[in-house]
Structure formats: structure tokens, C-alpha cells
Scaffold this motif. Structure first.
Motif, mmCIF file in Angstrom:
data_model
loop_
_atom_site.group_PDB
_atom_site.id
_atom_site.type_symbol
_atom_site.label_atom_id
_atom_site.label_comp_id
_atom_site.label_asym_id
_atom_site.label_seq_id
_atom_site.Cartn_x
_atom_site.Cartn_y
_atom_site.Cartn_z
ATOM 1 N N ASP A 51 7.463 -2.199 4.127
ATOM 2 C CA ASP A 51 7.384 -0.743 4.068
ATOM 3 C C ASP A 51 6.778 -0.308 2.737
ATOM 4 O O ASP A 51 5.874 0.534 2.696
ATOM 5 C CB ASP A 51 8.806 -0.173 4.249
ATOM 6 N N LEU A 111 6.807 7.212 8.861
ATOM 7 C CA LEU A 111 5.935 6.681 7.816
ATOM 8 C C LEU A 111 4.838 7.662 7.376
ATOM 9 O O LEU A 111 4.643 7.854 6.173
ATOM 10 C CB LEU A 111 5.341 5.345 8.266
ATOM 11 N N ARG A 161 6.084 10.074 4.894
ATOM 12 C CA ARG A 161 6.429 9.497 3.598
ATOM 13 C C ARG A 161 5.172 9.192 2.794
ATOM 14 O O ARG A 161 5.136 9.385 1.587
ATOM 15 C CB ARG A 161 7.296 8.269 3.807
ATOM 16 N N VAL A 162 4.150 8.715 3.486
ATOM 17 C CA VAL A 162 2.887 8.476 2.784
ATOM 18 C C VAL A 162 2.343 9.804 2.280
ATOM 19 O O VAL A 162 1.905 9.924 1.133
ATOM 20 C CB VAL A 162 1.864 7.787 3.711
ATOM 21 N N ARG A 171 3.936 10.955 -0.810
ATOM 22 C CA ARG A 171 3.532 10.221 -2.015
ATOM 23 C C ARG A 171 2.096 10.511 -2.402
ATOM 24 O O ARG A 171 1.745 10.489 -3.576
ATOM 25 C CB ARG A 171 3.737 8.727 -1.804
ATOM 26 N N GLN A 207 3.051 1.597 2.350
ATOM 27 C CA GLN A 207 2.874 2.878 1.647
ATOM 28 C C GLN A 207 1.896 2.726 0.494
ATOM 29 O O GLN A 207 1.004 3.545 0.302
ATOM 30 C CB GLN A 207 4.217 3.367 1.111
ATOM 31 N N GLU A 250 14.506 8.619 1.392
ATOM 32 C CA GLU A 250 13.483 7.891 0.648
ATOM 33 C C GLU A 250 14.084 7.196 -0.569
ATOM 34 O O GLU A 250 13.744 6.062 -0.898
ATOM 35 C CB GLU A 250 12.373 8.832 0.187
ATOM 36 N N GLN A 300 -1.240 2.685 10.839
ATOM 37 C CA GLN A 300 0.037 2.254 10.279
ATOM 38 C C GLN A 300 0.585 0.993 10.944
ATOM 39 O O GLN A 300 1.114 0.108 10.267
ATOM 40 C CB GLN A 300 1.066 3.378 10.333
#
Lengths: 380, 216
Positions: free
Chosen positions: B69, A64, A67-68, A71, B73, A293, B51
Motif C-alpha cells: 500500500d 486508494l 488517499r493518493v 497526498r 501510493q 490513514e 491501481q
């Protein structure tokens, strides 16, 4: 006996009643065993709910942050204005810094050069393709004159998350410039070695120029294709690089380990070789990230979509033989097949879902067996 | 870095630092300040710290991993964008959880969410096996609780989650979800009542065990 507090018991439990109401409820509780019991039970409900574990797929929390990070680096709604503002600033920088840059190991920038042909035209480039380091750690000279431009802008529209989530694949897949991201990661890694941890995130301009000269010391050449890159890119990346914020150990570890893992996978290499655009194994690893993703973000609103998504996940699981991501892919392939069946009631989907589910559950120590069983429970 | 199994992840969630208005530590304020100044690595660290908690908030409301998810994000992205307006003296956890809860509720309300609703969610799967203390009854009760939570509206779940897990005040919940305090009160009351009724057969045993546990 006073009237039963009813709805107010819950607020009483939370200490959210006014003093008068509270006294009233307390008075009632002294007389009413039923309400006293109810209050106890309400408290027990809370306690019980707190005991209920929350589970995420294996490996989820390892992935995670990355991926954050990806972005945050390429905000999908950053104003398009930003791009030409950055380009203009870079052009100004080019005049000042390029002479310095050109005598210092130009080949470091090779990946940027390979990325260029993928981008149709400068005007069409989404903000996402701005070299990431420039966006978030601009040299002071850039930051001062264009402070707002390259950063993530607060999104004005409040309720756009949903639409964005749906469109993410569409918007990001073509917009993504994986090589820039790689560049950022590798640059970050190198800078971690080159800079003391206490280095300020934004250095004053003279320091920036100095750093351009110093930073490449530890860099190695990666590709001979440097000739095609533009001066502006040169400057953007070179001048941004020394500004990379000091690395936290955890972040480094994770990125580095991932990259190594990916590089060790022959199947992955074979797969990415087809695209022909990637000069470095890191880029291929990144393509895997990208692919994952994209699949995660891909909607499955119809049976056909769910079926196709299931196939895509299965392929992905096959290409990436081991690890939490492959496992997650296998589980998602099962869930997608279940979903396809739920949406379309096509017997083929039912068979597929069962076959995948059974194969998964037959594995020794299937990490997400419970989740798969839950998914399969939706089948007749 | 250890890779937690699914169940480990659950335990890790429970091991989160207590919520509420505890003073944020200086290291965190420093991280946040650096993240605000554009330091991605500092923000990364923040993501790693929170998280699990944010995910728990999201998944308890939306009941689906993939949606949770997305929510998580997005919550971190929003937080990142809004760091400039965030008062570093305040604790970050409740703030980001409020963002996540708001996003989660909005997602569940969206037409898209209705379209993609799955017949069976599995956000909180009853744990199989477990400790010897976790008997059949408890497993059943967990299943029942999960089902009852499923039966609540997302609005009710959001209020319940922010109150019971994040321990926010009614005022804070009202602000987070943009509803009145009266609405918080009634939704929470209805949510608890539904759960209580669903769990009635098991609550006696649960309460007894709590007493036992307390005496040990």
C-alpha cells in the motif's frame, strides 16, 4: 551432445539470447530430452505464477484513489519556500480581487476560518496547509508568476520513500489541515455543477476574475464564523475555486458517497464532536479518513507499539460500525495483536489475538476470513 | 460502483489489459496531459485505471499488504511529480509499474523492512474452494508456489514480476531496477529454477491441464 544450456534456458524462453546463442541452445534441445522438459517446466512455472490471484483487502481499491489524491494535494516534501511565495502572491491578489470577493457571499469560507486556530503560526505552517485548490489549479495570474511554487516539486533525493513512509504519521497528522481538504472537496463538487465539463484547467486572468463573480451563485452559507478569516485566505480560496478542474464522474461519485455515508454515522459525529473544531459534518468525515490513514501509516516496531496499534484499530472499528473500512480495521486489530505476540511473546497478546480472530471468524460471511486465518496461523 | 470482494479483486487484477508496448489510447494520453497540467481529477482517473496493476506488482515483490500500500501510493506520487518528464506517447502502465518495482525493491532492502519483517506473509493466499476444476492438488501447488515465491529474495521477485507479469524486456528491467542485463538474466534464471524445483511435483499436472485447456 553440446553442453547443457543451464542458466541460458531462462533467457532462451524470453527470447533474450543472441542469435548465435539461441541457435546453440536450439541445437542442444533437439538432442536433450531433459533440457527440453526443463524448458517446458520453466514455461509452466511462469504460467502457473500468472494464475496465482493477488488479493487486496475488501474495499481497498475504493479508497486508494482518495488517499493518493490527498497526498498529491499535500506533498510532504514540497519546499517550504513555496509557502511564503504563495502568501506573497496571495497578498498581491488580495489587493486586486478582494473588493470583488467581499461583496460575494463571504460565508462560503467559514471552514477556513475554523481551521485557522489550529495552525500555530504562519512560519510553522507546512506547505501542506496551503489551500489545496490553489496548489494544483492556480489562477493563471498566480501560475504565471509563481508557476513552480505551489505545485508538487519533483523530489530531488531519490531514496527517501522509506523514511517518508515511516514519518508520514508524524509529519502529516499535525500538518494536515482537514478543513482545507474538505473545502477542496466541497468546492470541487460545486464547481462541477457550476462549470461545463470542458472548462480549461487554467483560465486566463480576466476569466478568473469573472469566474469569481459567477461561481458563488450555487453556494450556500455554511457558518456564521466568517468574520475571522483573513483577506489573503479569502482571495486564495475564492480565486482558486473557479479554477477547479472539471470533475470526472467517478471521482465525484466516490467523494460524495463517502461523505454521505460518514454523515449518517452518529457514532462518528459524537466522536468528532469532542474536538470541537469542526463546524461541518464533512470535516468529521474527514477526521475519520485522517484517523484511518494515520493508523495505516503507524509503525509497530515493538510489542508495545503493536499492542497499542491493535487497540487503536479496535476502537476505530467500533467507531465506524459498518463498511469495508471497519472490516479492514478489525482485521488489522487482529494482525496487530498477532504481531505484538510475535514481538514480545506476552501471553496476554496471544489471548487477545485469538479472541479477536475467533470473533472475526465467527461472523457470517467474514469478508477477509482467509487473511485472518493466515494471520492466526502464526500463533502457536 | 461495484465493490469487489477480495477474490474479485484478484480476478480484476488478472483482467488487466495486456502489458507491453501497446500503443496507449488517445483518451489516456489526454488524461495524462491534463494530469500533467495539474488536473487532479484526471490524475485520479489514472490512479483508478492502474491501481490494481500497480498494487499487484508491489505486493508480489514485498509480500505484505501494508507495505505494498505504501509503495503504491508512493509510486503514484512519484509518477505525478514526474509526469512533466513522461513521454505521453508511451504507455503509462509499464512505466508506473517500473517505478513501483523499484520502490518495492528499495523498501525491502531498507533496514526498516528487515526490522518489520513478519514471519508469515499473505500476499497470495491460496484460494479456498474456487471452481470445481481447482482440485486439492492445485490448492497445494498454489500454497507451494506462494511459499517458493516467499523464499526468493526481493531482488529475484522483482525481476520475475517485471518479466512474467509486466512482460518487460531484460533491458527495461535492468533500467528499472538499476542493475545490469547480465544480473537480470542470472536473477531471473535462479528465480525460475527455484520455483521450478519447488513445483516439480505439480508441474506435470499443470502442463497437462494447460494442454487440455488449449484444446477446448
Amino acid at each position: 551432445m553440446s553442453s547443457h544450456p543451464g542458466d541460458r534456458l531462462s533467457a532462451f524462453l524470453d527470447g533474450e539470447l543472441s542469435a548465435a546463442e539461441r541457435a546453440e541452445v536450439q541445437g542442444h534441445l533437439r538432442e536433450c530430452a531433459a533440457c527440453t522438459r526443463e524448458l517446458e517446466e520453466l514455461g509452466a512455472v511462469d504460467a502457473f505464477a500468472r494464475e496465482l490471484p493477488v488479493e487486496a483487502p475488501a474495499g481497498y481499491f475504493e479508497e486508494l484513489p482518495g488517499r493518493v489524491r490527498a497526498r498529491v494535494r499535500r506533498p510532504s516534501r514540497a519546499p517550504r519556500m513555496a509557502l511564503w511565495a504563495v502568501a506573497a502572491a496571495a497578498a498581491v491578489m488580495a489587493v486586486v480581487v478582494t473588493p470583488v470577493v467581499l461583496v460575494h457571499k463571504q460565508d462560503v469560507l467559514a471552514p477556513v476560518a475554523t481551521a485557522v486556530p489550529e495552525v500555530p503560526a504562519p512560519a510553522a505552517v507546512p506547505p501542506a496547509t496551503v489551500p489545496p485548490l490553489l496548489q494544483y489549479s492556480p489562477p493563471a495570474s498566480l501560475a504565471d508568476t509563481n508557476a513552480a511554487a505551489p505545485r508538487a516539486q519533483p523530489v530531488p533525493a531519490k531514496r527517501e520513500a522509506d523514511a517518508r513512509l515511516l514519518e508520514r504519521e508524524k509529519a502529516d497528522a499535525p500538518a494536515e489541515n482537514p478543513l482545507s481538504k474538505t473545502q477542496a472537496q466541497t468546492a470541487g463538487r460545486r464547481d462541477a455543477a457550476a462549470l461545463p465539463p470542458a472548462a480549461p484547467a487554467v483560465a486566463p486572468p480576466p476569466a478568473a476574475a469573472g469566474a469569481v463573480q459567477n461561481a458563488p451563485a450555487g453556494f450556500e452559507a455554511r457558518d456564521a464564523g466568517a468574520a475571522t478569516r483573513t483577506m489573503a485566505e479569502n482571495v486564495e480560496v475564492q480565486s482558486a475555486k473557479p479554477q477547479a478542474p472539471p470533475a470526472q464522474e467517478g471521482a465525484r461519485e466516490e467523494t460524495g458517497a463517502d461523505a454521505k455515508k460518514e454523515r449518517a454515522r452518529p457514532a462518528e459525529r459524537k466522536l468528532a464532536a469532542g474536538s470541537g473544531a469542526f463546524a461541518h459534518p464533512d470535516d468529521r468525515a474527514l477526521m475519520t479518513d485522517k484517523r484511518y490513514e494515520a493508523l495505516v501509516a503507524r509503525p509497530a516496531a515493538s510489542a508495545a507499539e503493536a499492542r497499542a496499534l491493535g487497540e487503536a484499530w479496535e476502537l476505530f472499528a467500533r467507531d465506524v460500525p459498518a463498511g469495508p473500512r471497519a472490516d479492514e480495521a478489525r482485521v488489522r486489530a487482529i494482525e496487530a495483536a498477532v504481531r505484538a505476540w510475535t514481538l514480545g511473546h506476552d501471553p496476554a497478546d496471544l489471548t487477545r489475538a485469538r479472541a479477536r480472530g475467533t470473533a472475526y471468524l465467527e461472523m457470517e460471511n467474514a469478508p477477509q476470513a482467509a487473511r485472518v486465518r493466515t494471520a492466526l496461523a502464526a500463533l502457536p | 460502483m461495484d465493490v469487489p470482494s477480495r477474490l474479485d479483486a484478484g480476478r480484476a487484477l488478472e483482467a488487466r489489459p495486456p502489458a507491453g508496448p501497446a500503443a496507449p489510447d488517445a483518451a489516456e494520453a489526454d488524461l495524462l496531459a491534463r494530469a500533467r497540467d495539474g488536473n487532479l481529477f484526471a490524475f485520479d482517473e489514472i490512479v483508478k485505471r492502474y491501481q490494481r496493476r500497480v498494487y499487484a506488482t508491489a505486493v508480489r515483490i514485498v509480500r505484505r499488504h501494508d507495505v505494498a500500500d505504501d509503495v503504491v501510493q508512493e509510486a503514484f506520487l512519484r509518477a505525478h511529480q514526474a509526469l512533466g518528464r513522461f513521454d505521453l506517447a508511451r504507455p503509462f502502465g509499464p512505466w508506473i509499474c517500473r517505478i513501483a518495482a523499484n520502490l518495492a525493491v528499495n523498501h525491502v532492502r531498507s533496514p526498516q523492512a528487515r526490522e518489520e519483517a513478519l514471519p508469515e506473509a499473505h500476499a497470495e493466499t491460496p484460494v479456498r474452494g474456487g471452481s470445481p476444476l481447482v482440485g486439492v492438488l492445485e490448492t497445494e501447488a498454489r500454497t507451494e508456489l506462494a511459499r517458493a515465491l516467499e523464499g526468493l529474495s526481493a531482488d529475484q521477485r522483482a525481476v520475475f514480476v517485471l518479466r512474467v507479469f509486466e512482460e518487460l524486456s531484460y533491458k527495461e528491467i535492468a533500467e528499472a531496477l538499476e542493475i545490469s542485463i547480465g544480473t537480470v538474466m542470472s536473477r531471473l534464471s535462479r528465480a525460475r529454477e527455484r520455483l521450478r524445483v519447488a513445483l516439480t511435483p505439480y508441474l506435470g499436472a499443470a502442463m497437462a491441464r494447460r494442454v487440455e485447456g488449449g484444446e477446448r
